[in-house]
Design an enzyme around this catalytic site. Structure first.
Site, mmCIF file in Angstrom:
data_model
loop_
_atom_site.group_PDB
_atom_site.id
_atom_site.type_symbol
_atom_site.label_atom_id
_atom_site.label_comp_id
_atom_site.label_asym_id
_atom_site.label_seq_id
_atom_site.Cartn_x
_atom_site.Cartn_y
_atom_site.Cartn_z
ATOM 1 N N SER A 200 0.715 -0.998 0.165
ATOM 2 C CA SER A 200 -0.119 0.015 0.045
ATOM 3 C C SER A 200 0.868 1.377 0.048
ATOM 4 O O SER A 200 1.666 1.391 -0.914
ATOM 5 C CB SER A 200 -0.828 0.022 1.399
ATOM 6 O OG SER A 200 -2.003 0.768 1.009
ATOM 7 N N ASP A 419 -8.097 -6.225 -5.644
ATOM 8 C CA ASP A 419 -7.672 -5.019 -5.010
ATOM 9 C C ASP A 419 -8.427 -3.889 -5.978
ATOM 10 O O ASP A 419 -7.805 -3.842 -6.983
ATOM 11 C CB ASP A 419 -6.366 -4.799 -4.527
ATOM 12 C CG ASP A 419 -6.028 -3.518 -4.017
ATOM 13 O OD1 ASP A 419 -7.203 -2.913 -3.342
ATOM 14 O OD2 ASP A 419 -4.807 -2.881 -3.954
ATOM 15 N N HIS A 471 -6.067 -6.481 -1.501
ATOM 16 C CA HIS A 471 -4.994 -5.575 -1.319
ATOM 17 C C HIS A 471 -3.811 -6.272 -0.255
ATOM 18 O O HIS A 471 -2.898 -5.792 -0.519
ATOM 19 C CB HIS A 471 -5.608 -4.312 -0.499
ATOM 20 C CG HIS A 471 -4.712 -3.198 -0.417
ATOM 21 N ND1 HIS A 471 -4.269 -2.634 -1.461
ATOM 22 C CD2 HIS A 471 -4.285 -2.286 0.676
ATOM 23 C CE1 HIS A 471 -3.516 -1.493 -0.802
ATOM 24 N NE2 HIS A 471 -3.699 -1.608 0.304
#
Length: 499
Positions: A200, A419, A471
């Site tokens: 991320s 994601d 994710h």
């Protein structure tokens, strides 16, 4: 005495000390010991102080774990909290891997350690209970988690203005200072190969810290040198333009948004521009509204939902938290603090974060981890509301990646393909923009008899997709994630045939 001899002596003394148990550092560090003797004694005392003997609800394990604080700025009283797990086998021969989560403002302890790739996962239970993760990454490396920057998790500062000066630059510098001082506390690992990984917003953290280490190593003394060998980032924020473009395109292509909304965003938003028009903001608000009813971070996973008897919602419910629309300083998915939950067939629990927060806020857990020594006035959370200002964030990390590739560091980028926040579409656009030569194009890789995803080998960089992962890849595809880290650390290509 050479550095390797010192490290070996420290390790031997460390093992002997645990066998003796009652010997104090003061007795070991006598006037006759000299500098090296006292150094070993101080190291031993510091490691013993950080040793986590057993956590509440912990299953028995044979590997050692340590947790505590490392000061990164003595003048301001800034200290970062870490949690370290020795490798399950042959820790003296395994590399050290630092894992960072993003946010900015989110905890690598809460996400990475407790829900993705650490050895222990908190469970839904009236009494504290930890489940052993069979796919923990300490099967591949000595595993280090860091809560960074200050204000995140248990990390703290005694200078309140520090919180208003946080940004990419401060975070990288504090993380570097942490590593220098951590290796002084654990010198037996200093000569080991060192890697950094994350996901991320760690698409900023990991390359920036790697670049800082690379630059500092050129001028650092031998005692401050860090043996960095490579970095790996997943579903990573890399480039504002391509990240935003890919995010919108992925949502349309996966039937999340309508044709009309897709066209509205493309008409009103120029993602090459830093300034956002009102028309673009309005269109993006409509776009993010759609994800109030879906899990943006794992498109096909269920959300944690309240029961009919407990319909209260938490400030940390992803669907109720405003989602920043531009420049992407967006916190990873937070899960509801409600009792209702559902499970996917694979065992994924969308309310796992609820159990983690409950566990980490227990006084006996904090005492076992040597955490919260300052008695912070707010509960431990996955993502900090204290970190509300961010002073600097480059629009693109691609120049930094080019520097690291040119430096000869091993660079892998991976992407879970379900994601919606930083989708595989965005990462593919970013890597194309990076402009590296393709050595081997789109190739399937296998986990046993099944396709695990696809790879593209660039000149100096490996791109890996993980099929069916969101994710947080290790959460959704733990077996494949462990296979991924084994091959990354071993500098081996993933298997291209079933096995």
């Amino acid at each position: 005495m050479g550095s390797h001899s010192v490290e070996f002596s420290v390790l031997v003394l460390f093992l002997v000390s645990f066998l003796l148990g009652s010997t104090s550092a003061e007795k070991l560090c006598s006037d006759n010991d000299g500098d090296n003797g006292c150094f070993r004694s101080r190291v031993l005392a510091a490691q013993r102080a950080d040793r986590v003997k057993e956590l509440p609800g912990q299953p028995p394990v044979k590997f050692r774990q340590y947790a505590g604080y490392v000061t990164v700025n003595e003048t301001h009283g800034r200290a970062l909290f870490y949690w370290f797990f020795e490798a399950t086998q042959n820790p003296s021969k395994k590399p050290v891997l630092l894992w960072l989560n993003g946010g900015p403002g989110c905890s690598s302890i809460g996400f990475g350690a407790a829900e993705e790739l650490g050895p222990f996962f908190p469970q839904n239970s009236s009494q504290p209970k930890l489940k052993l993760n069979p796919y923990s990454w300490n099967k591949a490396a000595n595993l280090l988690f860091l809560e960074s920057p200050v204000g995140v998790g248990f990390s703290y500062t005694n200078t309140s203005r520090d919180i208003k000066q946080l940004g990419d630059t401060v975070t990288a510098r504090d993380s570097y200072n942490f590593l220098v001082n951590w290796f002084k506390r654990f010198p037996q690992y200093k000569s080991h190969d060192f890697y950094i990984a994350g996901e991320s917003y760690a698409g900023h953290y990991v390359p920036q810290l790697s670049e800082l280490i690379y630059k500092e190593n050129k001028i650092a003394s031998k005692k401050d040198f860090i043996n960095l060998k490579g970095l790996m980032i997943g579903n990573a924020l890399l480039d504002d333009e391509t990240d935003q473009k890919g995010m919108i395109e992925y949502a349309w292509d996966h039937a999340v948004i309508s044709d009309a909304l897709y066209e509205k965003v493309n008409k009103n938003c120029d993602f090459k521009q830093k300034l956002v028009t009102k028309e673009c903001n309005d269109a993006l608000d409509e776009y993010f509204d759609v994800y109030k009813i879906l899990d943006m971070y794992s498109l096909y996973a269920p959300k944690c939902v309240p029961t009919s008897t407990n319909s209260s919602t938490s400030h940390s419910v992803a669907g109720n938290r405003p989602l920043p629309a531009f420049r992407s300083i967006l916190r990873p998915r937070l899960i509801s603090h409600n009792e209702g939950w559902r499970r996917m067939a694979a065992g994924y629990d969308p309310c796992a974060s609820e159990y983690t927060e409950k566990y980490m806020n227990r006084k006996d857990v904090q005492e076992a981890l040597h955490a919260n020594v300052t008695n912070i006035s707010y509960p431990w959370t996955h993502c900090s509301d204290t970190v509300s200002f961010w002073s600097d964030a480059p629009a693109s990390m691609l120049p930094t990646l080019r520097t690291l590739v040119s430096a000869g560091l091993r660079v892998w980028v991976f992407s879970g393909d379900t994601d919606g926040r930083i989708p595989v579409t965005a990462t593919r656009y970013s890597l194309k923009k990076l402009g590296l030569k393709i050595v081997q194009d789109w190739t399937p890789w296998y986990t046993k008899l099944q396709v695990g995803g696809w790879t593209v080998e660039y000149d100096g960089l490996m791109f890996v997709t993980v099929r069916g992962a969101g994710h947080q890849v290790p959460t959704f595809k733990p077996r494949e994630a462990l296979q991924l880290i084994h091959h990354f650390l071993g500098n081996k290509k993933l298997p291209t045939f079933p096995f």
